[in-house]
Design an enzyme around this catalytic site. Structure first.
Site, short mmCIF file in Angstrom:
data_model
loop_
_atom_site.label_atom_id
_atom_site.label_comp_id
_atom_site.label_asym_id
_atom_site.label_seq_id
_atom_site.Cartn_x
_atom_site.Cartn_y
_atom_site.Cartn_z
N CYS A 103 5.74 -38.71 -20.70
CA CYS A 103 4.42 -38.93 -20.89
C CYS A 103 3.58 -39.45 -19.46
O CYS A 103 2.33 -39.89 -19.45
CB CYS A 103 3.98 -40.06 -21.90
SG CYS A 103 4.79 -41.79 -21.23
N HIS B 99 -7.79 -45.98 -9.19
CA HIS B 99 -8.23 -46.30 -10.70
C HIS B 99 -9.09 -45.19 -11.07
O HIS B 99 -9.00 -44.64 -12.25
CB HIS B 99 -8.74 -47.83 -10.66
CG HIS B 99 -9.16 -48.14 -12.16
ND1 HIS B 99 -10.46 -48.03 -12.47
CD2 HIS B 99 -8.50 -48.58 -13.12
CE1 HIS B 99 -10.57 -48.42 -13.75
NE2 HIS B 99 -9.42 -48.85 -14.13
N ARG C 187 -3.90 -1.32 -6.41
CA ARG C 187 -2.90 -2.61 -6.27
C ARG C 187 -3.41 -3.35 -7.50
O ARG C 187 -4.60 -3.08 -7.94
CB ARG C 187 -3.41 -3.35 -5.00
CG ARG C 187 -4.82 -3.81 -4.83
CD ARG C 187 -5.04 -4.44 -3.45
NE ARG C 187 -6.35 -4.33 -3.48
CZ ARG C 187 -6.99 -4.34 -2.02
NH1 ARG C 187 -6.41 -4.67 -0.90
NH2 ARG C 187 -8.23 -4.32 -1.76
N MET D 2 -4.34 -5.24 11.07
CA MET D 2 -5.01 -4.28 11.92
C MET D 2 -5.87 -3.54 11.01
O MET D 2 -5.59 -3.18 9.62
CB MET D 2 -3.93 -3.44 12.60
CG MET D 2 -4.85 -2.86 13.74
SD MET D 2 -3.95 -1.23 14.19
CE MET D 2 -4.24 -0.19 12.69
N GLY E 290 -5.40 -10.38 7.25
CA GLY E 290 -5.29 -10.69 8.77
C GLY E 290 -4.76 -9.65 9.74
O GLY E 290 -4.64 -9.59 10.83
N ARG F 122 -2.99 3.44 8.60
CA ARG F 122 -3.44 2.11 7.67
C ARG F 122 -2.17 1.09 7.80
O ARG F 122 -1.08 1.80 7.51
CB ARG F 122 -3.43 2.54 6.55
CG ARG F 122 -4.58 3.83 6.27
CD ARG F 122 -4.50 4.22 5.05
NE ARG F 122 -5.29 3.47 4.09
CZ ARG F 122 -5.39 3.76 2.48
NH1 ARG F 122 -4.82 5.02 2.26
NH2 ARG F 122 -6.01 2.94 1.69
N SER G 242 10.75 -41.85 -24.22
CA SER G 242 9.60 -41.24 -23.62
C SER G 242 9.76 -41.69 -22.17
O SER G 242 9.65 -42.61 -21.79
CB SER G 242 8.13 -41.47 -24.25
OG SER G 242 7.07 -41.00 -23.33
N LYS H 145 0.80 -1.11 -0.02
CA LYS H 145 -0.02 0.04 -0.05
C LYS H 145 0.81 1.12 -0.01
O LYS H 145 0.71 2.10 -0.81
CB LYS H 145 -1.06 -0.13 1.26
CG LYS H 145 -2.20 1.11 1.09
CD LYS H 145 -2.87 0.77 2.48
CE LYS H 145 -3.83 -0.41 2.40
NZ LYS H 145 -4.40 -0.55 3.69
N TYR I 26 9.50 -32.75 -25.79
CA TYR I 26 8.03 -32.77 -25.74
C TYR I 26 7.61 -32.92 -24.41
O TYR I 26 8.15 -33.76 -23.80
CB TYR I 26 7.02 -33.25 -26.68
CG TYR I 26 7.30 -34.74 -26.76
CD1 TYR I 26 6.29 -35.41 -25.98
CD2 TYR I 26 8.31 -35.46 -27.50
CE1 TYR I 26 6.29 -36.87 -26.17
CE2 TYR I 26 8.37 -36.69 -27.28
CZ TYR I 26 7.12 -37.50 -26.69
OH TYR I 26 7.35 -38.88 -26.56
#
Ligand code: ADP
Ligand code: MG
Ligand code: MG
Length: 923
Positions: free
Chosen positions: A873, A456, A340, A105, A103, A94, A805, A23, A893
């Site tokens: 894979c 499964h 923000r 103040m 969380g 602030r 692979s 902030k 890949y």
């Protein structure tokens, strides 16, 4: 000179969120780019940490002196005096750390008020009611957050005054009532704290600063950081922002509001937000009055609306990101109080990325990097309409994302029957087995009461992209009576239920759904991703239908086509069983001859869909007993059949027998429906033969047993049939002018000799197919790397294999010597909790161990075969963190389930973008 603890908004470094908090840093930045921010300053997080280190929690030396200097500057800029009666300066205090943290103040507004300054405020505004209202609010807020006085103490007094005055709402209270309330509040504070309410503004400010610092260690904040894994590297200590008050409640030319620079729900480039005329900041969020949509401001206060549009444009132009901002208008002057980066859903993130790139606000790189790949999941599955508001009756594990409604059906056969008849069904089981697979195909989703995220049901559902809730233990599934009991509710077969595989919730009845939304914007964004990525993204798909879907998600080929899934289809399983139970090679061949045309058609289907992209087909992998019923099941069925035979009394029982046999799928479909005791005998004989086979095939450790290439070498006719199926399908496609690039992949390889052997069959079959078809085939032959020895021998294997692979599921099991099911059910959670292992290596690729092995294998393989095509894979292939690793070790890949393809494409692009950032490919 003591340390510099404080920065004015005009001097703080807007990039230094660690020091100034998010902030504070943005208030500095906005001030310095010329936006109208009320004057103020930031006390640093360093001051916070120093204060918290002091055993008595005193402010470090110099802080208070610097506060006075900076307050003097604020007084000068505003022309007001802190504690002054004539023209009093009030401030807000602030909190704000590097990470946004609800969380901490609450903000204290109107600090600096006391009996004197209050009179000044009233004189200035000419509004007594406004003055007392601000005063009583300040006493309560300061009392609560800085002095720890419980709200109830104030509420009791407040209610007493309202009761006396005979009004329900505070708007009905007069200035005198509010003055009375303020008075009572002061007494409450004195009674509870044992000290009079601090009247001296600097004393108020000091107490407030300390309270903000202390809130960093408050329970709420500590819990929040733990919950959201905010480490001290990410945020350490909170800053305090002291900001001159501006008043949105000074009449009808005053207002307060919040906004997003674009619509955070849709991403549309429009003014978005709400405001309240004649109100103070907190009123908008508090919900006491209903705020108006910002569009109304255009009509109500056109000049201010114009200013607001300008503010929003300047914010976006500067931050080059959607902003979430707060503002207040005091007597026609617009002030910005906070900004923000806006939090958005996936739809909005994708749309804003594409549009901001097209507007030239950001480049493609930024457009790609600002979206977490996992967020895309929201877009790729249908989901429950959040507005539908159904109430779940049970909760299981979110095993495969997406939502589905349908009729509950308790066995796979019936699911298939009803599915074929066009019903939407949800398959409900205690747990599922490979022989239920046809039920999966027919269902909208799967619900089980037992089993984990890797059961499964979960694995298969994910592979198919169908929603699955697994292990919903609150549901008692009774397959025999065909009903499920959840608490005091019962739903039977035919009842409509809804499951949400993204959350794990189960609902009785239908819940409204939002369809998956593969928008043009997403397609555009992912096309940019593909331009950027080094890794190609393939899909795991076993059927033409899966392949088609994968293609829609942008798969560049099939990286893994599992032939065993094809064997499992309902009309094929009997032939597969025939092949397995065969006593002689001739019998086996006869069964295989029936399978060959079926497999060939499977491949033709997939090749056509994927043309001209590569399709990697894996030869049969699992141990064959997986295609047979379990020993227990057979024994039970035999018992029942024998009982029936022995007690055959009349047609009714025989009918039951036949019906029962029909439900056991190995029965010949051509057998007539007429009851015949001979049929029972025949069934008994078949079951006995099968039981014998099941017992003969028993393995102590099936995962390490007779499977993959070992099975292939034992029964050469099986692999030969599959190879022929692939090559004949390729020839057929080529003849039809369809470009195909099949790749034959051998599973479970551990030595080059295995590959050599299979390769010799491939070559013989190739020659034969080429001769009969007259087509010259072009395809690749390669190996899975899923066995430790295969990795160690990669250089030798690469002499036979044209590609590798990595099967990282098996490779992880092998590297750790963990069997997955046992590990996840018995000790992995404990290992994770006690930090023996950071993650579940079956979910997050273990880069240090398994990954190291992969890296060695990649390098060795490419010694023998430079530039060799190597992919992955396993399930890891779809996870962004693992994809980053695959990029780093230079894989060609990744292959993942269809719906994860878009996530993988974005992750692959991000891996490429951030790797260049870190100075080329590390490792
Ligand atoms: P939060 O982090 O909860 O948003 P803020 O510090 O932003 O807390 O403040 C809460 C409300 O008070 C916001 O609506 C904000 O705009 C308003 N506010 C904060 N400081 C001032 C100020 N100096 N003048 C007017 N309103 C303020
Ligand atoms: Mg705020
Ligand atoms: Mg494997």
């Amino acid at each position: 000179m003591s340390q510099k603890w404080i920065y004015a908004f005009s001097e703080g470094d807007g990039k230094n969120k660690k020091l100034l908090g998010g902030k504070g840093a943005n208030l500095c930045e906005m001030t310095q780019i010329g936006l109208n921010v009320p004057p103020g300053f930031v006390i640093t997080t360093e001051a916070c940490l120093a204060c918290l280190e002091d055993p008595e929690r005193r402010l470090p030396d110099g802080v208070l002196d610097q506060v006075r200097l900076h307050m003097a500057a604020v007084e000068e800029k505003t022309g007001k005096t802190f504690g002054g009666r004539a023209n009093p300066l009030l401030v807000s205090v602030r909190s704000g750390s590097a990470m946004s943290m609800p969380g901490m103040m609450d903000t204290i507004l109107n600090l600096g008020l006391n009996q004197d300054t209050l009179q000044g405020l009233i004189a200035q505004t000419g509004n007594e009611r406004f003055g007392y209202d601000a005063y009583r609010r300040f006493i309560q807020l300061f009392g609560k957050v800085a002095l720890g006085v419980p709200d109830e103490e104030f509420d009791a007094e407040f209610d007493a005054v309202k009761a006396d005055a005979g009004v329900k709402h505070d708007v009905g209270l007069s200035a005198a009532h509010l003055a009375d309330i303020a008075d009572r509040f002061l007494k409450v504070v004195e009674r509870v704290t044992g000290k009079p309410f601090p009247a001296d503004p600097y004393e108020q400010l000091t107490i407030a600063i300390k309270a903000v610092f202390n809130s960093w260690l408050g329970k709420r904040a500590v819990d929040y950081r733990r919950e959201f894994k905010i480490t001290s590297e990410m945020a350490n200590g909170t800053a305090v922002n002291v900001v001159a008050m501006v008043f949105g409640n000074m009449g009808d030319d005053s207002a307060t509001g919040v906004g997003f620079t674009r619509d955070p729900g849709t991403g549309e480039n429009v003014m978005f937000g709400e405001y309240l005329v004649n109100a103070q900041g907190e009123d908008v969020v508090a919900g006491i009055r209903t705020p108006k949509p910002v569009a109304e401001m255009e009509r109500e206060m056109p000049e201010l609306y114009r200013q607001l549009v300008e503010l929003r444009n300047r914010l976006e132009a500067h931050y080059r990101e959607v902003q979430d901002y707060e503002y207040t208008i005091e007597k026609g002057v617009l002030y910005c109080l906070q900004t923000r980066n806006g939090k958005m859903n996936a739809t909005a993130l994708v749309r804003t990325s594409v549009e901001m790139v097209q507007e030239g606000l950001i480049d493609k790189r930024q457009g790609l990097l600002r979206i977490q790949p996992e967020m895309l999941e929201q877009l790729l599955f249908p989901r429950l309409d959040p507005k539908a508001g159904g109430k779940p009756v049970a909760r299981g594990l979110p095993a495969s994302p997406g939502a589905a409604s349908g009729i509950a059906v308790f066995d796979a056969d019936r699911a298939e029957k009803m599915g074929r008849a066009g019903e939407k069904v949800i398959l409900v089981r205690e747990e599922t087995k490979p022989e239920d697979i046809h039920g999966f195909f027919a269902s909208q989703g799967i619900l089980t009461s037992r089993g984990g995220k890797t059961s499964h049901a979960a694995v298969v559902a994910r592979g198919m992209g169908k929603p699955c809730v697994a292990g919903a233990e609150g549901i008692h599934v009774d397959v025999h009576t065909r009903q499920a009991v959840v608490g005091d509710q019962v739903f039977g077969e035919g009842a409509v239920i809804t499951i949400d595989g993204t959350t794990g919730h189960v609902y009785v009845g239908e819940v409204a759904m939002i369809e998956a939304d593969f928008s043009d914007e997403l397609a555009t964004l992912l096309s940019w991703a593909d331009e950027t990525a080094m890794l190609k993204v393939m899909a795991n798909a076993d059927t033409p239908r899966d392949a088609e879907r994968a293609l829609k998600f942008g798969a560049m080929g099939i990286g893994l086509c599992r032939t065993e899934r094809m064997f499992n289809a309902v009309e094929r399983l009997p032939i597969v069983v025939e092949m397995i139970v065969a006593e002689t090679p001739a019998d086996r061949q006869a069964a295989l001859n029936k399978l060959l045309p079926i497999q060939r058609e499977d491949f033709v289907g997939i090749f056509k869909v994927m043309s001209p992209r590569p399709v990697t087909v894996r030869l049969l992998d699992p141990p064959i007993h997986e295609f047979l019923p379990s020993e227990n099941q057979l024994v039970e069925e035999l018992d029942r059949l024998r009982h029936l035979r022995d007690t055959v009394l009349g047609m009714q029982v025989l009918h039951d027998a036949v019906d029962f046999m029909y439900r056991t799928r190995d029965t010949h479909p051509e057998v007539p429906l007429q009851a015949d005791p001979a049929l029972v005998d025949e069934a008994i004989q078949k079951k006995e033969a099968m039981l014998k086979k099941v017992r003969a095939l028993f393995e102590v450790n099936p995962m390490l047993g007779h499977r993959g290439v070992r099975l292939g070498l034992t029964y050469p006719e099986i692999y030969s049939m599959q190879i022929r199926g692939i090559l004949e399908a390729a020839a057929e496609c080529q003849k039809a002018g369809i470009e195909v690039h099949p790749e034959i992949m051998v599973p479970q390889v551990c030595t080059a000799q295995e590959l050599k052997k299979v390769k010799s069959w491939v070559e013989a079959i190739q020659a034969d197919v080429e001769k009969t078809s007259g087509v010259t085939l072009s395809f690749k032959f390669g190996s899975m790397l899923e066995v430790v020895r295969a990795c160690m021998r990669a250089e030798n294997l690469a002499e036979e294999a044209e590609f590798f692979s990595f099967g990282t599921n098996d490779l992880t099991q092998a590297t750790f010597s963990f069997s997955r099911e046992d590990a996840e059910n018995k000790f992995l959670p404990m290992y994770n909790q006690s930090h023996i292992l950071q993650d579940n290596p079956f979910e997050v690729l273990d880069e240090k161990g398994v990954g190291r092995l992969m890296e060695l294998a990649v390098n060795w393989g490419r010694v023998a075969r430079p530039g060799m095509k190597i992919g992955i894979c396993g399930e890891h292939g779809g996870h962004p963190q693992s994809i980053r690793f695959c990029h780093r070790v230079g894989l060609s890949y990744v292959s993942c389930s269809g719906p994860r393809v878009p996530i993988a494409r974005l992750a692959a692009a991000q891996a490429a973008l951030t790797a260049t950032e870190a100075g080329g490919q590390a490792l």
